[in-house]
Design a protein around this motif. Sequence first.
Motif, PDB file in Angstrom:
ATOM      1  N   LYS A  34       0.838  -1.198   0.000  1.00  0.00           N
ATOM      2  CA  LYS A  34       0.000   0.000   0.000  1.00  0.00           C
ATOM      3  C   LYS A  34       0.873   1.248   0.000  1.00  0.00           C
ATOM      4  N   GLN A  52      -7.391   0.988  -6.373  1.00  0.00           N
ATOM      5  CA  GLN A  52      -7.903   0.266  -5.205  1.00  0.00           C
ATOM      6  C   GLN A  52      -7.688   1.090  -3.936  1.00  0.00           C
ATOM      7  N   GLU A  54      -8.313   2.159  -0.281  1.00  0.00           N
ATOM      8  CA  GLU A  54      -8.784   1.476   0.923  1.00  0.00           C
ATOM      9  C   GLU A  54      -9.390   2.456   1.917  1.00  0.00           C
ATOM     10  N   ARG A  78     -16.872   0.937  -1.081  1.00  0.00           N
ATOM     11  CA  ARG A  78     -15.638   0.578  -1.800  1.00  0.00           C
ATOM     12  C   ARG A  78     -14.401   0.936  -0.987  1.00  0.00           C
ATOM     13  N   PHE A  79     -14.493   1.932  -0.161  1.00  0.00           N
ATOM     14  CA  PHE A  79     -13.394   2.296   0.731  1.00  0.00           C
ATOM     15  C   PHE A  79     -13.982   2.955   1.966  1.00  0.00           C
ATOM     16  N   ARG A 106      -3.824   0.638  -2.670  1.00  0.00           N
ATOM     17  CA  ARG A 106      -3.005  -0.535  -2.964  1.00  0.00           C
ATOM     18  C   ARG A 106      -2.103  -0.228  -4.146  1.00  0.00           C
TER      19      ARG A 106
END
Length: 279
Positions: A34, A52, A54, A78-79, A106
């Motif tokens: 990450k 992606q 987080e 989604r996050f 990510r």
Amino acid sequence: MSMDRIITITSAQNDKVKAMASLLEKKHRDRSGKFIIEGIHLIHEAIEAGAQLESVVYDMERGVPDELRGSLAQANGRFEIIETTRAIIAKCTGTDSPPPVFGIVRKLEADPASLYRANGLVVVLDGVRDPGNVGTIIRSADAAFADAVVLGKGCVDLYNPKTVRSTMGSLFHVPVVEGDLSELLPAAKARGMRLVGTSLQASANCYAHDWRGPTWLLMGSESDGLSEAALAQLDDHVIIPMKGRSESLNVAMAATVLLYEALRQRDFQTTIIPDPPTK
């Protein structure tokens, strides 16, 4: 997650805060896969690119930035969305003037096929250590529509927060591959790529070179230029002509000049305007 399900964190000893702050160090970025992005623009670019994400963390004193309110409201799980203190944001971003928002993403996965496209243009960096230079070159590669950027061993980490900031979001637009040039350069030559680099001893200037074929443009470190191993792989040496008294250009500026000459040759017709008739 909708905006009515925001996580509030106010303790710097919180485990999540410690995990996010650890990403300032490369070993923790490598271990977790990450990295940190800072500021409204980079958060927006990450969302638009479908990266992606987080977590998105904003300063509870300033509130949710207006530019991101719509995107965060539609996160739909989604996050996670976190509100926290300015002191914690400073701890997680390592900056004296903390941004109003940062995110945890990510690491990106670049398609190796981007290195070998027909008539492709790839920028290869050999030992470029300054994060500002690497970020600027990635921006220029994005702007000039290059196919990919390669970071060889000895280059600054792509996910160094300073590098990420310097890309201004272009790392989400152009594939960036980190690899060993001792393996990648011979493989590129075997697949028909022409390796071009700059040299003060070159006889051909960069405007006389034909950039229209499949090309890997190699740029060396700020202090030493290309390594001996990389120089030995070059097919062509070019020089950027200088009419003033400057001896050299910053590596990011030099790469930009060459990328835009490649773009001009590939995408724009040169129109020669004749001199006006003499009276």
